[in-house]
Design a protein around this motif. Structure first.
Motif, PDB file in Angstrom:
ATOM      1  N   GLY A  15       0.946  -1.298  -0.024  1.00 57.84           N
ATOM      2  CA  GLY A  15       0.067  -0.226  -0.104  1.00 57.84           C
ATOM      3  C   GLY A  15       0.823   1.140   0.049  1.00 57.84           C
ATOM      4  N   GLN A  16       0.635   2.155   0.938  1.00 60.69           N
ATOM      5  CA  GLN A  16       1.432   3.312   1.201  1.00 60.69           C
ATOM      6  C   GLN A  16       2.725   3.023   1.647  1.00 60.69           C
ATOM      7  OE1 GLN A  16       0.515   5.925  -0.261  1.00 60.69           O
ATOM      8  NE2 GLN A  16      -1.629   5.499  -0.608  1.00 60.69           N
ATOM      9  N   VAL A  17       2.948   1.845   2.398  1.00 58.69           N
ATOM     10  CA  VAL A  17       4.217   1.642   2.928  1.00 58.69           C
ATOM     11  C   VAL A  17       5.427   1.266   1.937  1.00 58.69           C
ATOM     12  CG1 VAL A  17       5.216   0.323   4.988  1.00 58.69           C
ATOM     13  CG2 VAL A  17       3.031   0.952   5.133  1.00 58.69           C
ATOM     14  N   GLN A  18       6.479   1.907   1.969  1.00 60.34           N
ATOM     15  CA  GLN A  18       7.808   1.580   1.452  1.00 60.34           C
ATOM     16  C   GLN A  18       8.456   0.689   2.344  1.00 60.34           C
ATOM     17  OE1 GLN A  18       9.479   4.705  -0.811  1.00 60.34           O
ATOM     18  NE2 GLN A  18      11.129   3.167  -1.631  1.00 60.34           N
ATOM     19  N   ALA A  19       8.763  -0.502   1.782  1.00 58.00           N
ATOM     20  CA  ALA A  19       9.580  -1.631   2.569  1.00 58.00           C
ATOM     21  C   ALA A  19      10.948  -1.721   2.223  1.00 58.00           C
ATOM     22  CB  ALA A  19       8.877  -3.018   2.549  1.00 58.00           C
ATOM     23  N   LEU A  20      11.193  -1.588   0.704  1.00 59.47           N
ATOM     24  CA  LEU A  20      12.661  -1.478   0.395  1.00 59.47           C
ATOM     25  C   LEU A  20      12.897  -0.227  -0.331  1.00 59.47           C
ATOM     26  CD1 LEU A  20      12.815  -5.047  -1.229  1.00 59.47           C
ATOM     27  CD2 LEU A  20      13.351  -4.423   1.066  1.00 59.47           C
ATOM     28  N   HIS A  21      14.031   0.292  -0.007  1.00 63.20           N
ATOM     29  CA  HIS A  21      14.385   1.819  -0.659  1.00 63.20           C
ATOM     30  C   HIS A  21      15.696   1.475  -1.557  1.00 63.20           C
ATOM     31  CE1 HIS A  21      11.654   3.734   2.419  1.00 63.20           C
ATOM     32  NE2 HIS A  21      12.213   2.286   3.239  1.00 63.20           N
ATOM     33  N   GLY A  22      15.665   0.925  -2.612  1.00 66.25           N
ATOM     34  CA  GLY A  22      16.669   1.049  -3.713  1.00 66.25           C
ATOM     35  C   GLY A  22      17.754  -0.047  -3.392  1.00 66.25           C
ATOM     36  N   LEU A  23      17.203  -1.108  -3.020  1.00 67.66           N
ATOM     37  CA  LEU A  23      18.082  -2.173  -2.625  1.00 67.66           C
ATOM     38  C   LEU A  23      19.007  -2.814  -3.932  1.00 67.66           C
ATOM     39  CD1 LEU A  23      18.086  -4.153   0.144  1.00 67.66           C
ATOM     40  CD2 LEU A  23      17.123  -5.824  -1.603  1.00 67.66           C
ATOM     41  N   GLU A 211      19.390  -3.085   6.372  1.00 71.64           N
ATOM     42  CA  GLU A 211      18.855  -2.073   7.404  1.00 71.64           C
ATOM     43  C   GLU A 211      17.713  -1.311   6.837  1.00 71.64           C
ATOM     44  OE1 GLU A 211      21.696  -0.191   9.586  1.00 71.64           O
ATOM     45  OE2 GLU A 211      22.480  -2.102  10.680  1.00 71.64           O
ATOM     46  N   THR A 212      16.700  -1.254   7.348  1.00 69.70           N
ATOM     47  CA  THR A 212      15.408  -0.560   6.570  1.00 69.70           C
ATOM     48  C   THR A 212      15.421  -0.289   5.430  1.00 69.70           C
ATOM     49  OG1 THR A 212      16.749   1.560   7.226  1.00 69.70           O
ATOM     50  CG2 THR A 212      14.925   1.069   8.805  1.00 69.70           C
ATOM     51  N   GLY A 213      15.384  -1.370   4.723  1.00 70.46           N
ATOM     52  CA  GLY A 213      15.203  -1.741   3.300  1.00 70.46           C
ATOM     53  C   GLY A 213      16.394  -1.436   2.524  1.00 70.46           C
ATOM     54  N   ARG A 214      17.778  -1.207   2.807  1.00 71.62           N
ATOM     55  CA  ARG A 214      18.535  -0.865   2.044  1.00 71.62           C
ATOM     56  C   ARG A 214      20.093  -1.936   2.356  1.00 71.62           C
ATOM     57  NH1 ARG A 214      16.924   3.923   3.969  1.00 71.62           N
ATOM     58  NH2 ARG A 214      16.225   5.374   2.012  1.00 71.62           N
ATOM     59  N   ILE A 215      20.875  -2.129   1.449  1.00 70.01           N
ATOM     60  CA  ILE A 215      22.045  -2.713   1.858  1.00 70.01           C
ATOM     61  C   ILE A 215      23.006  -1.779   2.466  1.00 70.01           C
ATOM     62  CG2 ILE A 215      24.142  -4.200   0.927  1.00 70.01           C
ATOM     63  CD1 ILE A 215      21.485  -5.724   0.583  1.00 70.01           C
ATOM     64  N   VAL A 216      23.621  -2.177   3.780  1.00 78.06           N
ATOM     65  CA  VAL A 216      24.491  -1.337   4.578  1.00 78.06           C
ATOM     66  C   VAL A 216      25.800  -1.790   4.480  1.00 78.06           C
ATOM     67  CG1 VAL A 216      22.664  -0.091   5.550  1.00 78.06           C
ATOM     68  CG2 VAL A 216      23.735  -2.020   6.685  1.00 78.06           C
ATOM     69  N   MET A 217      25.927  -3.118   3.952  1.00 75.55           N
ATOM     70  CA  MET A 217      27.419  -3.907   4.195  1.00 75.55           C
ATOM     71  C   MET A 217      27.291  -5.030   3.255  1.00 75.55           C
ATOM     72  SD  MET A 217      29.271  -5.017   7.386  1.00 75.55           S
ATOM     73  CE  MET A 217      28.710  -3.481   8.371  1.00 75.55           C
ATOM     74  N   SER A 218      28.554  -5.138   2.661  1.00 77.08           N
ATOM     75  CA  SER A 218      28.567  -6.526   2.051  1.00 77.08           C
ATOM     76  C   SER A 218      29.849  -7.015   2.104  1.00 77.08           C
ATOM     77  CB  SER A 218      27.955  -6.317   0.566  1.00 77.08           C
ATOM     78  OG  SER A 218      29.009  -5.492  -0.069  1.00 77.08           O
ATOM     79  N   GLY A 219      30.255  -8.208   1.655  1.00 75.45           N
ATOM     80  CA  GLY A 219      31.741  -8.658   1.570  1.00 75.45           C
ATOM     81  C   GLY A 219      31.610 -10.311   1.805  1.00 75.45           C
ATOM     82  N   THR A 220      32.918 -10.996   1.885  1.00 77.94           N
ATOM     83  CA  THR A 220      32.561 -12.333   2.078  1.00 77.94           C
ATOM     84  C   THR A 220      31.986 -12.566   3.367  1.00 77.94           C
ATOM     85  OG1 THR A 220      34.796 -12.474   3.002  1.00 77.94           O
ATOM     86  CG2 THR A 220      34.954 -12.454   0.461  1.00 77.94           C
ATOM     87  N   ALA A 221      31.682 -13.747   3.626  1.00 76.47           N
ATOM     88  CA  ALA A 221      30.932 -14.240   4.988  1.00 76.47           C
ATOM     89  C   ALA A 221      32.170 -13.821   6.046  1.00 76.47           C
ATOM     90  CB  ALA A 221      30.573 -15.293   4.988  1.00 76.47           C
ATOM     91  N   ASP A 222      33.341 -14.158   5.945  1.00 75.11           N
ATOM     92  CA  ASP A 222      34.548 -13.783   6.885  1.00 75.11           C
ATOM     93  C   ASP A 222      34.618 -12.381   6.973  1.00 75.11           C
ATOM     94  OD1 ASP A 222      34.926 -16.379   7.185  1.00 75.11           O
ATOM     95  OD2 ASP A 222      36.732 -16.602   5.855  1.00 75.11           O
ATOM     96  N   GLU A 223      34.530 -11.515   5.913  1.00 77.43           N
ATOM     97  CA  GLU A 223      34.553 -10.312   6.194  1.00 77.43           C
ATOM     98  C   GLU A 223      33.655  -9.517   7.011  1.00 77.43           C
ATOM     99  OE1 GLU A 223      36.919  -9.286   1.900  1.00 77.43           O
ATOM    100  OE2 GLU A 223      34.748  -8.905   2.016  1.00 77.43           O
ATOM    101  N   VAL A 224      32.298  -9.964   6.516  1.00 79.54           N
ATOM    102  CA  VAL A 224      31.233  -9.386   7.354  1.00 79.54           C
ATOM    103  C   VAL A 224      31.267 -10.030   8.781  1.00 79.54           C
ATOM    104  CG1 VAL A 224      28.735  -9.492   7.759  1.00 79.54           C
ATOM    105  CG2 VAL A 224      29.809  -9.093   5.177  1.00 79.54           C
ATOM    106  N   ALA A 225      31.768 -11.316   8.943  1.00 77.92           N
ATOM    107  CA  ALA A 225      31.666 -11.623  10.263  1.00 77.92           C
ATOM    108  C   ALA A 225      32.714 -10.883  11.307  1.00 77.92           C
ATOM    109  CB  ALA A 225      31.878 -13.130  10.415  1.00 77.92           C
ATOM    110  N   ASN A 226      33.802 -10.401  10.731  1.00 82.20           N
ATOM    111  CA  ASN A 226      34.945  -9.882  11.376  1.00 82.20           C
ATOM    112  C   ASN A 226      34.493  -8.183  11.449  1.00 82.20           C
ATOM    113  OD1 ASN A 226      36.332 -11.961  12.144  1.00 82.20           O
ATOM    114  ND2 ASN A 226      36.866 -12.151   9.969  1.00 82.20           N
ATOM    115  N   ASN A 227      33.743  -7.628  10.925  1.00 84.58           N
ATOM    116  CA  ASN A 227      33.130  -6.295  11.091  1.00 84.58           C
ATOM    117  C   ASN A 227      32.759  -6.084  12.459  1.00 84.58           C
ATOM    118  OD1 ASN A 227      31.068  -4.179  11.164  1.00 84.58           O
ATOM    119  ND2 ASN A 227      32.497  -3.682   9.025  1.00 84.58           N
ATOM    120  N   GLU A 228      33.282  -4.951  12.988  1.00 84.40           N
ATOM    121  CA  GLU A 228      32.913  -4.780  14.329  1.00 84.40           C
ATOM    122  C   GLU A 228      31.617  -4.346  14.551  1.00 84.40           C
ATOM    123  OE1 GLU A 228      35.050  -1.877  17.625  1.00 84.40           O
ATOM    124  OE2 GLU A 228      36.036  -2.245  16.155  1.00 84.40           O
TER     125      GLU A 228
END
Ligand code: ATP
Length: 237
Positions: A15-23, A211-228
């Motif tokens: 409806g009026q609710v936007q769930a993804l914002h340029g993913l 996060e809130t309908g946008r990608i905020v981080m990406s990488g190999t699973a190891d990179e993401v797992a080690n991100n603070e």
């Protein structure tokens, strides 16, 4: 590895609710990619948008073909199987019947039979219960049946929505181990959305955080797992 799924500027609306914002994200052929995020971040909506089950704009390409404006049925026929949250098996049908239904669009009877046997190799618990109604299975068994049924389509890409939801930790470990096997041995590419970040990152080769309908981080699973930030927000240490 070539790009199998390419998602660009995806916006989705209830409806009026936007769930993804340029993913935007890519999934490489053969990969096991995870999309992590908190409750309400837009994970389920992303899978629904790929299957054209929610109103969306932007571009989604699967193996070079545009999926926008295709019916959910024709998207399935292109080789994308969706295992929704809440499993979606047919409660009053037996395990066998659920698997046969998964292959309903196929005509290769012999191969269907051998695929059912293969599913029972993966999931011996289902074999033990093959004449039981799906509704009488435990939550973990129902989730396994939902995965097995989706695989009966012989998909090139499987979309999994929170497979760990509501399952005991040991069952989840088992299930995730089998998902890894299906990815490696049967060459099914997998996109899994999960709130259980730790498990998903152990399983996946590539990860995105939404996060809130946008990608905020990406990488190999190891990179993401080690991100603070990921460690603090999603892994709890
Ligand atoms: P969860 O893990 O809780 O399923 P999620 O990351 O999968 O979370 P979505 O279910 O995709 O998140 O929801 C994204 C946003 O869209 C949320 O703000 C949610 O409130 C909203 N939303 C989802 N479904 C509907 C609906 N049917 N009608 C209106 N808004 C919706």
């Amino acid at each position: 590895m070539s790009t199998m799924l390419h998602v660009k500027d995806l916006r989705a609306y209830y409806g009026q609710v936007q769930a993804l914002h340029g993913l935007e994200f890519d999934l490489k052929e053969g990969s096991l990619t995870t999309l992590l995020g908190a409750n309400g971040a837009g994970k389920t909506t992303t899978l629904r948008a790929i299957c054209n089950m929610v109103r969306s704009t932007g571009s989604i390409e699967f193996e070079g073909k545009k999926l926008d404006n295709k019916s959910t049925e024709s998207i399935v026929r292109l080789g994308i199987a969706h295992v929704p949250q809440g499993r979606g098996t047919f409660a009053t049908l037996t395990v066998d019947e659920n698997l046969e239904l998964g292959a309903i669009s196929r005509k290769d009877i012999k191969a269907i039979k051998s695929d059912i046997d293969r599913m029972y190799d993966y999931f011996p618990r289902l074999k033990e219960r093959h004449t039981q109604q799906a509704g009488t299975l435990s939550g973990g068994e129902q989730q396994m049946l939902a995965v097995a049924r989706a695989l009966m389509l012989r998909p090139r890409l499987m979309l999994l929505d929170e497979p760990s939801f509501g399952l005991a930790p040991l069952i989840v470990r088992d299930l995730f181990k089998i998902l890894g096997q299906i990815n490696r041995e049967d060459k099914v590419s997998i996109l899994v959305v999960e709130q259980n970040a730790q498990l998903a990152l152990e399983l996946a080769d590539k990860a995105y955080v939404i996060e809130t309908g946008r990608i905020v981080m990406s990488g190999t699973a190891d990179e993401v797992a080690n991100n603070e930030d990921v460690r603090k927000s999603y892994l709890g240490y």
